[in-house]
Design a protein around this motif. Structure first.
Motif, PDB file in Angstrom:
ATOM      1  N   UNK A   1       2.287 -13.350  -5.096  1.00 26.59           N
ATOM      2  CA  UNK A   1       1.549 -12.958  -3.895  1.00 26.59           C
ATOM      3  C   UNK A   1       0.989 -11.546  -4.049  1.00 26.59           C
ATOM      4  N   UNK A   2       1.804 -10.629  -4.575  1.00 29.22           N
ATOM      5  CA  UNK A   2       1.354  -9.241  -4.735  1.00 29.22           C
ATOM      6  C   UNK A   2       0.222  -9.139  -5.748  1.00 29.22           C
ATOM      7  N   UNK A   3       0.313  -9.903  -6.825  1.00 22.68           N
ATOM      8  CA  UNK A   3      -0.758  -9.994  -7.823  1.00 22.68           C
ATOM      9  C   UNK A   3      -1.191  -8.611  -8.335  1.00 22.68           C
ATOM     10  N   UNK A   4      -0.221  -7.825  -8.801  1.00 18.63           N
ATOM     11  CA  UNK A   4      -0.558  -6.501  -9.338  1.00 18.63           C
ATOM     12  C   UNK A   4      -0.306  -6.430 -10.844  1.00 18.63           C
ATOM     13  N   UNK A   5      -0.043  -7.574 -11.460  1.00 22.12           N
ATOM     14  CA  UNK A   5       0.051  -7.644 -12.917  1.00 22.12           C
ATOM     15  C   UNK A   5       1.172  -6.807 -13.497  1.00 22.12           C
ATOM     16  N   UNK A   6       0.878  -6.153 -14.635  1.00 28.77           N
ATOM     17  CA  UNK A   6       1.901  -5.393 -15.355  1.00 28.77           C
ATOM     18  C   UNK A   6       2.327  -4.123 -14.619  1.00 28.77           C
ATOM     19  N   UNK A   7       1.594  -3.762 -13.558  1.00 28.09           N
ATOM     20  CA  UNK A   7       1.991  -2.577 -12.796  1.00 28.09           C
ATOM     21  C   UNK A   7       3.327  -2.781 -12.088  1.00 28.09           C
ATOM     22  N   UNK A   8       3.804  -4.014 -12.021  1.00 28.87           N
ATOM     23  CA  UNK A   8       5.074  -4.275 -11.349  1.00 28.87           C
ATOM     24  C   UNK A   8       6.217  -3.524 -12.027  1.00 28.87           C
ATOM     25  N   UNK A   9       6.057  -3.182 -13.299  1.00 26.18           N
ATOM     26  CA  UNK A   9       7.105  -2.457 -14.025  1.00 26.18           C
ATOM     27  C   UNK A   9       6.768  -0.983 -14.221  1.00 26.18           C
ATOM     28  N   UNK A  10       5.813  -0.478 -13.435  1.00 24.80           N
ATOM     29  CA  UNK A  10       5.472   0.941 -13.429  1.00 24.80           C
ATOM     30  C   UNK A  10       5.990   1.584 -12.138  1.00 24.80           C
ATOM     31  N   UNK A  11       6.293   2.892 -12.163  1.00 22.45           N
ATOM     32  CA  UNK A  11       6.744   3.562 -10.928  1.00 22.45           C
ATOM     33  C   UNK A  11       5.682   3.442  -9.840  1.00 22.45           C
ATOM     34  N   UNK A  12       6.121   3.201  -8.605  1.00 21.59           N
ATOM     35  CA  UNK A  12       5.149   2.980  -7.528  1.00 21.59           C
ATOM     36  C   UNK A  12       4.376   4.252  -7.180  1.00 21.59           C
ATOM     37  N   UNK A  13       4.850   5.416  -7.642  1.00 20.96           N
ATOM     38  CA  UNK A  13       4.092   6.649  -7.396  1.00 20.96           C
ATOM     39  C   UNK A  13       2.754   6.635  -8.134  1.00 20.96           C
ATOM     40  N   UNK A  14       2.608   5.715  -9.091  1.00 23.60           N
ATOM     41  CA  UNK A  14       1.342   5.591  -9.812  1.00 23.60           C
ATOM     42  C   UNK A  14       0.412   4.563  -9.171  1.00 23.60           C
ATOM     43  N   UNK A  15       0.845   3.927  -8.074  1.00 20.93           N
ATOM     44  CA  UNK A  15       0.067   2.843  -7.468  1.00 20.93           C
ATOM     45  C   UNK A  15      -1.063   3.383  -6.600  1.00 20.93           C
ATOM     46  N   UNK A  16      -2.129   2.612  -6.496  1.00 18.85           N
ATOM     47  CA  UNK A  16      -3.173   2.889  -5.511  1.00 18.85           C
ATOM     48  C   UNK A  16      -2.687   2.412  -4.143  1.00 18.85           C
ATOM     49  N   UNK A  17      -3.423   2.796  -3.080  1.00 18.39           N
ATOM     50  CA  UNK A  17      -3.018   2.367  -1.741  1.00 18.39           C
ATOM     51  C   UNK A  17      -3.064   0.843  -1.616  1.00 18.39           C
ATOM     52  N   UNK A  18      -4.059   0.217  -2.273  1.00 20.17           N
ATOM     53  CA  UNK A  18      -4.149  -1.234  -2.224  1.00 20.17           C
ATOM     54  C   UNK A  18      -2.963  -1.906  -2.885  1.00 20.17           C
ATOM     55  N   UNK A  19      -2.494  -1.365  -4.008  1.00 20.80           N
ATOM     56  CA  UNK A  19      -1.342  -1.937  -4.707  1.00 20.80           C
ATOM     57  C   UNK A  19      -0.070  -1.753  -3.883  1.00 20.80           C
ATOM     58  N   UNK A  20       0.051  -0.586  -3.219  1.00 21.45           N
ATOM     59  CA  UNK A  20       1.194  -0.347  -2.342  1.00 21.45           C
ATOM     60  C   UNK A  20       1.313  -1.457  -1.305  1.00 21.45           C
ATOM     61  N   UNK A  21       0.197  -1.683  -0.590  1.00 23.37           N
ATOM     62  CA  UNK A  21       0.259  -2.620   0.526  1.00 23.37           C
ATOM     63  C   UNK A  21       0.431  -4.053   0.036  1.00 23.37           C
ATOM     64  N   UNK A  22      -0.127  -4.373  -1.119  1.00 18.98           N
ATOM     65  CA  UNK A  22       0.070  -5.710  -1.677  1.00 18.98           C
ATOM     66  C   UNK A  22       1.548  -5.997  -1.908  1.00 18.98           C
ATOM     67  N   UNK A  23       2.219  -5.042  -2.559  1.00 22.62           N
ATOM     68  CA  UNK A  23       3.632  -5.255  -2.869  1.00 22.62           C
ATOM     69  C   UNK A  23       4.479  -5.230  -1.603  1.00 22.62           C
ATOM     70  N   UNK A  24       4.189  -4.279  -0.706  1.00 28.50           N
ATOM     71  CA  UNK A  24       4.988  -4.163   0.515  1.00 28.50           C
ATOM     72  C   UNK A  24       4.885  -5.422   1.360  1.00 28.50           C
ATOM     73  N   UNK A  25       3.659  -5.931   1.553  1.00 27.11           N
ATOM     74  CA  UNK A  25       3.506  -7.136   2.366  1.00 27.11           C
ATOM     75  C   UNK A  25       4.133  -8.339   1.675  1.00 27.11           C
TER      76      UNK A  25
END
Length: 445
Positions: free
Chosen positions: A144-168
């Protein structure tokens, strides 16, 4: 779920904040009242009271989808924070019946040093799920989050869109009994928003109670069974007539915007209607801005769009009936002020979705009606019928000169107003074009 019928019960809920004018007043408040009481003297406060919420009461039944609307500062987010338990009330009580999953603000509950995967387990544990339960849900959450390999990166490196994708994804995929969403989806792209609302529809069908705060009243109309309207920290409406509540709210918002602009007057109020100078129009251009829609306005101001009113098919202004039905005829009434002769003027108008992307536009040149403007005041009507789907749209207007083939921006207003369409039934896309279905069984067996 519990056999009780309610999911959330609020009684007399209030929240008061102490506002200090100066930092030293906070120290005075901490020390002096105690000292005065010890000395047997009357005490005084060194703060002002601000009631973010005052005496709010309501009950939400299991399985209801409730939209909460109100202007900024109405108390909506304060209310949700107290329902979630992240904020303590000054008075009143909150009773919750079921597991609550909440998306209150971007990245809330995330540890920025943890990876996305680690934060999934952290959030799930906060929601009361065991590691084995989270393991079983992990593939669904990641898909559902569909953020690819970023799932194993620290969330401090995420964009706002990636934040909300994972949180929701975490909140919606753990099968909550009560889901609370506070405007967080506004940072997601339109495709992800659609995906989220479809997920919320699935949760609703399963009996999940949903509380949603959003400035998109189109979403409230489409998904909510009930609407709560907040104003200045108080509950002013609580009704299952969602359309009536949204109409009243939108009417108030549009009238307040009109007042804000009408209250801005040019410095020289004694100007005759046909005697404008460029500096006069520049002053109007600089001050006559619709801040509620975050208008950006620019141009030379040799001529300007002073006003634009939307008139509905029955002759009433949009301020009186702020919802437009798909396919309803509209008149856009422009008032132009002209300081200098404009030999070939072009007046354009366009509509875009609130999330971005133009869906319609036209101008007088394309319509075969050139304008030759001399100094003075002009009233121009554009009439059009737009078969738009339900949703929030922004109106953009622009006035330019094409003298000698050279384009000069006179007054660009982007956006100038907002408008809301509704349709009898839900459809995908931008156009409202319902199909007519014919069904006939073959006579051949």
């Amino acid at each position: 779920m519990s056999s009780n019928e309610f999911a959330v019960r609020i009684e007399g809920l209030s929240k008061c904040y102490h506002i200090y004018d100066r930092p030293r007043d906070r120290l005075k408040q901490f020390v002096l009242p105690h000292a005065r009481r010890f000395a047997g003297k009357s005490t005084q406060n060194y703060f002002k009271e601000f009631w973010a919420l005052r005496n709010v009461s309501f009950t939400i039944n299991r399985g209801e989808t409730v939209g909460i609307i109100g202007r900024n500062g109405a108390g909506k987010s304060t209310l949700l924070q107290m329902i979630c338990g992240t904020l303590s009330p000054t008075a009143g009580s909150v009773e919750i019946n079921g597991r609550v999953a909440a998306l209150l603000e971007l990245g809330a509950g995330f540890n920025p040093e943890f990876t996305g995967r680690e934060n999934v387990y952290l959030n799930a544990s906060v929601l009361g799920m065991s590691r084995s339960e989270t393991d079983a849900k992990l593939d669904e959450i990641l898909s559902f989050a569909d953020i690819g390999n970023f799932i194993d990166q620290p969330v401090k490196t995420y964009s706002s869109g990636m934040y909300v994708r994972l949180a929701f994804a975490v909140q919606a995929c753990v099968d909550p009994e009560i889901l609370i969403v506070d405007e967080a989806l506004a940072v997601g792209d339109i495709g992800f928003q659609y995906k989220c609302f479809k997920r919320m529809e699935a949760l609703k069908k399963k009996g999940t109670t949903i509380l949603m705060v959003t400035h998109s009243t189109g979403s409230i109309l489409e998904y909510a069974d009930r609407c709560i309207v907040m104003k200045n920290g108080e509950l002013v409406a609580d009704t299952t007539d969602v359309l009536a509540a949204v109409l009243a709210y939108e009417k108030g918002m549009i009238l307040s915007q009109a007042e804000a602009v009408e209250n801005v007057k040019p410095q020289n109020e004694t100007l005759a209607a046909t005697a404008f100078s460029v500096p006069d129009l520049q002053r109007i251009q600089q001050t006559g801005i619709h801040r509620e829609v975050d208008e950006k306005r620019f141009g030379s101001a040799r001529a300007i769009i002073e006003k634009m009113a939307v008139i509905k098919s029955d002759g009433t202004p949009l301020e009186e009936k702020p919802m437009v039905k798909a396919g309803e005829a509209l008149t856009f009434n422009f008032t132009l002020l002209v300081a200098e002769e404009i030999k070939e003027a072009v007046l354009g108008i366009s509509l875009s979705r609130a999330q971005g992307g133009d869906v319609w536009g036209d101008n007088n040149i394309a319509a075969g009606q050139p304008f030759h403007l001399k100094p003075g005041k002009y009233y121009i009507d554009y009439k059009v019928t737009l078969p738009l789907n339900a949703g929030d749209y922004l109106i953009h207007c622009g006035l330019a000169s094409l003298d000698n083939g050279q384009r000069e921006e006179l007054d660009q207003r982007r956006p100038m107003h907002k408008i809301k369409y509704w349709a009898p039934r839900e459809q995908g896309g931008v156009l409202y074009a319902p199909v007519k279905v014919s069904f006939k069984e073959s006579a051949d067996k």
